[in-house]
Motif scaffolding. Structure first.
Motif, PDB file in Angstrom:
ATOM      1  N   PHE A   1       0.841  -1.193   0.000  1.00 36.93           N
ATOM      2  CA  PHE A   1       0.000   0.000   0.000  1.00 36.93           C
ATOM      3  C   PHE A   1       0.881   1.250   0.000  1.00 36.93           C
ATOM      4  CE2 PHE A   1      -2.326  -3.377   2.060  1.00 36.93           C
ATOM      5  CZ  PHE A   1      -3.582  -3.298   1.483  1.00 36.93           C
ATOM      6  N   GLN A   2       0.454   2.235  -0.778  1.00 36.43           N
ATOM      7  CA  GLN A   2       1.139   3.526  -0.781  1.00 36.43           C
ATOM      8  C   GLN A   2       0.224   4.588  -0.180  1.00 36.43           C
ATOM      9  OE1 GLN A   2       2.462   4.947  -4.583  1.00 36.43           O
ATOM     10  NE2 GLN A   2       3.583   6.676  -3.716  1.00 36.43           N
ATOM     11  N   ILE A   3       0.731   5.322   0.793  1.00 41.28           N
ATOM     12  CA  ILE A   3      -0.025   6.374   1.463  1.00 41.28           C
ATOM     13  C   ILE A   3       0.107   7.653   0.643  1.00 41.28           C
ATOM     14  CG2 ILE A   3      -0.396   7.620   3.615  1.00 41.28           C
ATOM     15  CD1 ILE A   3      -0.768   4.628   3.868  1.00 41.28           C
ATOM     16  N   GLU A   4      -0.984   8.107   0.027  1.00 36.05           N
ATOM     17  CA  GLU A   4      -0.899   9.296  -0.826  1.00 36.05           C
ATOM     18  C   GLU A   4      -0.753  10.577  -0.010  1.00 36.05           C
ATOM     19  OE1 GLU A   4      -4.000   9.580  -3.725  1.00 36.05           O
ATOM     20  OE2 GLU A   4      -2.827   8.390  -5.135  1.00 36.05           O
ATOM     21  N   GLN A   5      -1.410  10.658   1.136  1.00 31.74           N
ATOM     22  CA  GLN A   5      -1.275  11.864   1.962  1.00 31.74           C
ATOM     23  C   GLN A   5      -1.479  11.474   3.417  1.00 31.74           C
ATOM     24  OE1 GLN A   5      -3.420  15.308   0.644  1.00 31.74           O
ATOM     25  NE2 GLN A   5      -3.416  16.254   2.661  1.00 31.74           N
ATOM     26  N   TYR A   6      -0.510  11.798   4.259  1.00 30.30           N
ATOM     27  CA  TYR A   6      -0.579  11.448   5.672  1.00 30.30           C
ATOM     28  C   TYR A   6      -0.346  12.692   6.507  1.00 30.30           C
ATOM     29  CZ  TYR A   6       0.096   8.905  10.031  1.00 30.30           C
ATOM     30  OH  TYR A   6      -0.035   8.429  11.310  1.00 30.30           O
TER      31      TYR A   6
ATOM     32  N   LYS B   1       6.745   1.688  16.142  1.00 29.33           N
ATOM     33  CA  LYS B   1       6.471   3.113  16.077  1.00 29.33           C
ATOM     34  C   LYS B   1       5.692   3.384  14.792  1.00 29.33           C
ATOM     35  CE  LYS B   1       9.565   6.123  16.951  1.00 29.33           C
ATOM     36  NZ  LYS B   1      10.804   6.930  16.871  1.00 29.33           N
ATOM     37  N   THR B   2       4.684   4.244  14.878  1.00 30.45           N
ATOM     38  CA  THR B   2       3.894   4.603  13.698  1.00 30.45           C
ATOM     39  C   THR B   2       4.665   5.651  12.896  1.00 30.45           C
ATOM     40  OG1 THR B   2       1.933   4.281  15.095  1.00 30.45           O
ATOM     41  CG2 THR B   2       1.575   5.197  12.914  1.00 30.45           C
ATOM     42  N   ASP B   3       5.758   5.247  12.285  1.00 29.76           N
ATOM     43  CA  ASP B   3       6.645   6.170  11.566  1.00 29.76           C
ATOM     44  C   ASP B   3       6.216   6.241  10.096  1.00 29.76           C
ATOM     45  OD1 ASP B   3       7.254   3.560  11.126  1.00 29.76           O
ATOM     46  OD2 ASP B   3       9.417   3.773  11.357  1.00 29.76           O
ATOM     47  N   VAL B   4       5.041   6.836   9.849  1.00 30.99           N
ATOM     48  CA  VAL B   4       4.469   6.911   8.510  1.00 30.99           C
ATOM     49  C   VAL B   4       4.487   8.350   8.022  1.00 30.99           C
ATOM     50  CG1 VAL B   4       2.411   6.475   7.102  1.00 30.99           C
ATOM     51  CG2 VAL B   4       2.998   4.925   8.967  1.00 30.99           C
ATOM     52  N   GLN B   5       4.827   8.521   6.731  1.00 32.30           N
ATOM     53  CA  GLN B   5       4.813   9.825   6.100  1.00 32.30           C
ATOM     54  C   GLN B   5       4.091   9.723   4.751  1.00 32.30           C
ATOM     55  OE1 GLN B   5       8.805  11.299   5.663  1.00 32.30           O
ATOM     56  NE2 GLN B   5       9.308  11.059   7.841  1.00 32.30           N
TER      57      GLN B   5
ATOM     58  N   ASP C   1       3.453   9.405   0.953  1.00 32.77           N
ATOM     59  CA  ASP C   1       4.115   8.628  -0.104  1.00 32.77           C
ATOM     60  C   ASP C   1       4.848   7.405   0.432  1.00 32.77           C
ATOM     61  OD1 ASP C   1       3.240  10.280  -2.148  1.00 32.77           O
ATOM     62  OD2 ASP C   1       4.973  11.606  -1.982  1.00 32.77           O
ATOM     63  N   ASP C   2       4.745   7.114   1.704  1.00 32.39           N
ATOM     64  CA  ASP C   2       5.350   5.891   2.222  1.00 32.39           C
ATOM     65  C   ASP C   2       4.670   4.667   1.607  1.00 32.39           C
ATOM     66  OD1 ASP C   2       7.252   7.042   3.726  1.00 32.39           O
ATOM     67  OD2 ASP C   2       6.431   6.487   5.682  1.00 32.39           O
ATOM     68  N   ILE C   3       5.450   3.612   1.432  1.00 29.13           N
ATOM     69  CA  ILE C   3       4.931   2.338   0.941  1.00 29.13           C
ATOM     70  C   ILE C   3       5.057   1.314   2.058  1.00 29.13           C
ATOM     71  CG2 ILE C   3       5.237   0.461  -0.709  1.00 29.13           C
ATOM     72  CD1 ILE C   3       6.200   2.502  -2.733  1.00 29.13           C
ATOM     73  N   LEU C   4       3.932   0.747   2.458  1.00 29.05           N
ATOM     74  CA  LEU C   4       3.887  -0.243   3.535  1.00 29.05           C
ATOM     75  C   LEU C   4       3.475  -1.588   2.959  1.00 29.05           C
ATOM     76  CD1 LEU C   4       2.075   1.875   6.274  1.00 29.05           C
ATOM     77  CD2 LEU C   4       4.524   1.551   5.969  1.00 29.05           C
ATOM     78  N   MET C   5       4.178  -2.628   3.357  1.00 26.56           N
ATOM     79  CA  MET C   5       3.871  -3.969   2.882  1.00 26.56           C
ATOM     80  C   MET C   5       3.412  -4.840   4.040  1.00 26.56           C
ATOM     81  SD  MET C   5       6.165  -6.787   0.807  1.00 26.56           S
ATOM     82  CE  MET C   5       6.279  -5.730  -0.636  1.00 26.56           C
ATOM     83  N   LEU C   6       2.187  -5.344   3.930  1.00 31.32           N
ATOM     84  CA  LEU C   6       1.627  -6.279   4.907  1.00 31.32           C
ATOM     85  C   LEU C   6       1.777  -7.684   4.357  1.00 31.32           C
ATOM     86  CD1 LEU C   6      -0.046  -6.902   7.498  1.00 31.32           C
ATOM     87  CD2 LEU C   6      -2.089  -6.634   6.081  1.00 31.32           C
TER      88      LEU C   6
ATOM     89  N   LYS D   1       6.141  -3.935   6.907  1.00 34.50           N
ATOM     90  CA  LYS D   1       7.419  -3.313   6.569  1.00 34.50           C
ATOM     91  C   LYS D   1       7.195  -1.951   5.941  1.00 34.50           C
ATOM     92  CE  LYS D   1      11.602  -3.898   3.767  1.00 34.50           C
ATOM     93  NZ  LYS D   1      12.331  -4.771   2.819  1.00 34.50           N
ATOM     94  N   ASN D   2       7.921  -0.952   6.436  1.00 37.77           N
ATOM     95  CA  ASN D   2       7.948   0.373   5.833  1.00 37.77           C
ATOM     96  C   ASN D   2       9.170   0.417   4.911  1.00 37.77           C
ATOM     97  OD1 ASN D   2       8.415   3.163   5.278  1.00 37.77           O
ATOM     98  ND2 ASN D   2       7.211   3.721   7.078  1.00 37.77           N
ATOM     99  N   GLU D   3       8.922   0.540   3.601  1.00 41.73           N
ATOM    100  CA  GLU D   3      10.024   0.461   2.651  1.00 41.73           C
ATOM    101  C   GLU D   3      10.949   1.671   2.722  1.00 41.73           C
ATOM    102  OE1 GLU D   3       8.709  -0.443  -1.261  1.00 41.73           O
ATOM    103  OE2 GLU D   3       7.674  -2.292  -0.658  1.00 41.73           O
ATOM    104  N   ARG D   4      10.458   2.777   3.247  1.00 40.44           N
ATOM    105  CA  ARG D   4      11.326   3.958   3.386  1.00 40.44           C
ATOM    106  C   ARG D   4      12.303   3.775   4.535  1.00 40.44           C
ATOM    107  NH1 ARG D   4      10.930   8.062   6.819  1.00 40.44           N
ATOM    108  NH2 ARG D   4       8.795   7.441   7.372  1.00 40.44           N
ATOM    109  N   THR D   5      11.798   3.354   5.678  1.00 41.74           N
ATOM    110  CA  THR D   5      12.663   3.208   6.859  1.00 41.74           C
ATOM    111  C   THR D   5      13.311   1.833   6.939  1.00 41.74           C
ATOM    112  OG1 THR D   5      10.838   2.414   8.246  1.00 41.74           O
ATOM    113  CG2 THR D   5      11.174   4.796   8.104  1.00 41.74           C
TER     114      THR D   5
END
Length: 325
Positions: free
Chosen positions: A217-222, A272-276, A278-283, A295-299
């Motif tokens: 999943f990609q977060i378009e705006q957080y 930690k909810t380290d989301v920004q 355009d982040d991409i999260l993989m469940l 997994k947060n692909e940025r961090t």
């Protein structure tokens, strides 16, 4: 008076002699000499194709293909034998432990009962016993009964470890790598919009009881007020349950909260909810190992949860929700 002559077309090979023959295949013009050479080149390519065709045909029906198949079957056979050997060894070791413990406890219990029997027989014959003796014998008898009951209640423990005791075997067919992946395996990707987005009710959402599945999943705006939820619930749970209070929900949410089948804890296992934006999260859902991971692909941070099947039984459904205010 001058006479106009048609332009001569040069040979496509030498560029000097007039091209008097036209190839119907490539539409190029050739002189007499290079027409023959052009045709000879086509014949060589044809012979190469025929040779490659015959070679491939022989490989398919010949021993090479059989050897490849036999090699795979032999690897499966070795894996099967090694796995069975591990199982037999653990079974034999555990069996020896059971026999040793039961024999020792039974012998100890028999010895205590034998001593008690001798004292009871003697006291009954002599008639020399009083209230203190009765109380003492009763306590000893109850202790023996308790020890016997404990032995009857001994159970085996089947460990559910994130590291498999026997490695899983599967076929990796590289001919299918470029094909679209099925709904039960592989990778699904989707963008979560800046408004309310509930993947849980999406038609692509499946139910899983075996194998592995990854959802990207990609977060378009957080924003600071955004609310997220990544995890799974049991299909058996009520559909109208609040997702944050669903007793079968396992996963991660906002404000560093981790959900484990009714148990909610902040910063569990360092989450930690380290989301920004355009982040991409993989469940990732692994039914065979009974785990999920985020997994947060940025961090490059990955969090893993072991699922208690008594709290969240199969089949599992992804529970992914995103709300941005």
């Amino acid at each position: 008076m001058s006479v106009l002559r048609p332009d001569r077309t040069s040979c496509a090979t030498c560029g000097q002699t007039a091209g008097i023959f036209t190839c119907r295949g490539c539409s190029e013009n050739f002189c007499l000499r290079h027409t023959n050479e052009h045709r000879e080149g086509l014949e060589k390519q044809m012979k190469h194709i025929i040779h490659s065709h015959q070679q491939l045909k022989q490989n398919i029906t010949g021993p090479t293909n059989d050897q490849s198949c036999q090699s795979l079957l032999q690897q499966i056979e070795r894996w099967e034998q090694q796995s069975l050997a591990k199982i037999r060894q653990v079974a034999n070791d555990t069996r020896d432990q059971v026999l040793g413990i039961v024999r020792q406890r039974t012998d100890d219990l028999k010895e205590q009962l034998s001593k008690l029997s001798q004292q009871l027989d003697k006291a009954q014959k002599d008639g020399s016993y009083f209230e203190d003796d009765i109380r003492n014998w009763l306590e000893r008898l109850q202790k023996c009964q308790h020890l016997f009951q404990e032995q009857q209640n001994t159970q085996l423990y089947f460990e559910r470890s994130s590291v498999p005791f026997i490695s899983k075997i599967s076929l990796h067919d590289i001919t299918n790598d470029a094909l679209p992946q099925s709904s039960s395996e592989g990778l699904y990707q989707r963008k979560l919009t800046k408004y309310t987005d509930d993947y849980s009710n999406s038609p692509e959402n499946g139910e899983y009881s075996r194998g592995e599945r990854s959802l990207r999943f990609q977060i378009e705006q957080y924003s600071r007020n955004s609310s997220i939820l990544f995890g799974i619930i049991s299909k058996n749970s009520l559909d109208n349950d609040n997702p944050h209070e669903n007793p079968t929900f396992y996963g991660w949410g906002s404000k560093n909260l981790v959900y484990r089948g009714g148990d909610i804890q902040a910063n569990y296992d360092g989450y930690k909810t380290d989301v920004q934006t355009d982040d991409i999260l993989m469940l990732s859902i692994d039914c065979d190992r009974e785990t999920i991971s985020l997994k947060n692909e940025r961090t490059q941070r990955t969090y893993v949860l072991q699922i208690d099947l008594s709290k969240c039984p199969f089949p599992w459904r992804p529970n992914v929700r995103f709300i941005s205010n």
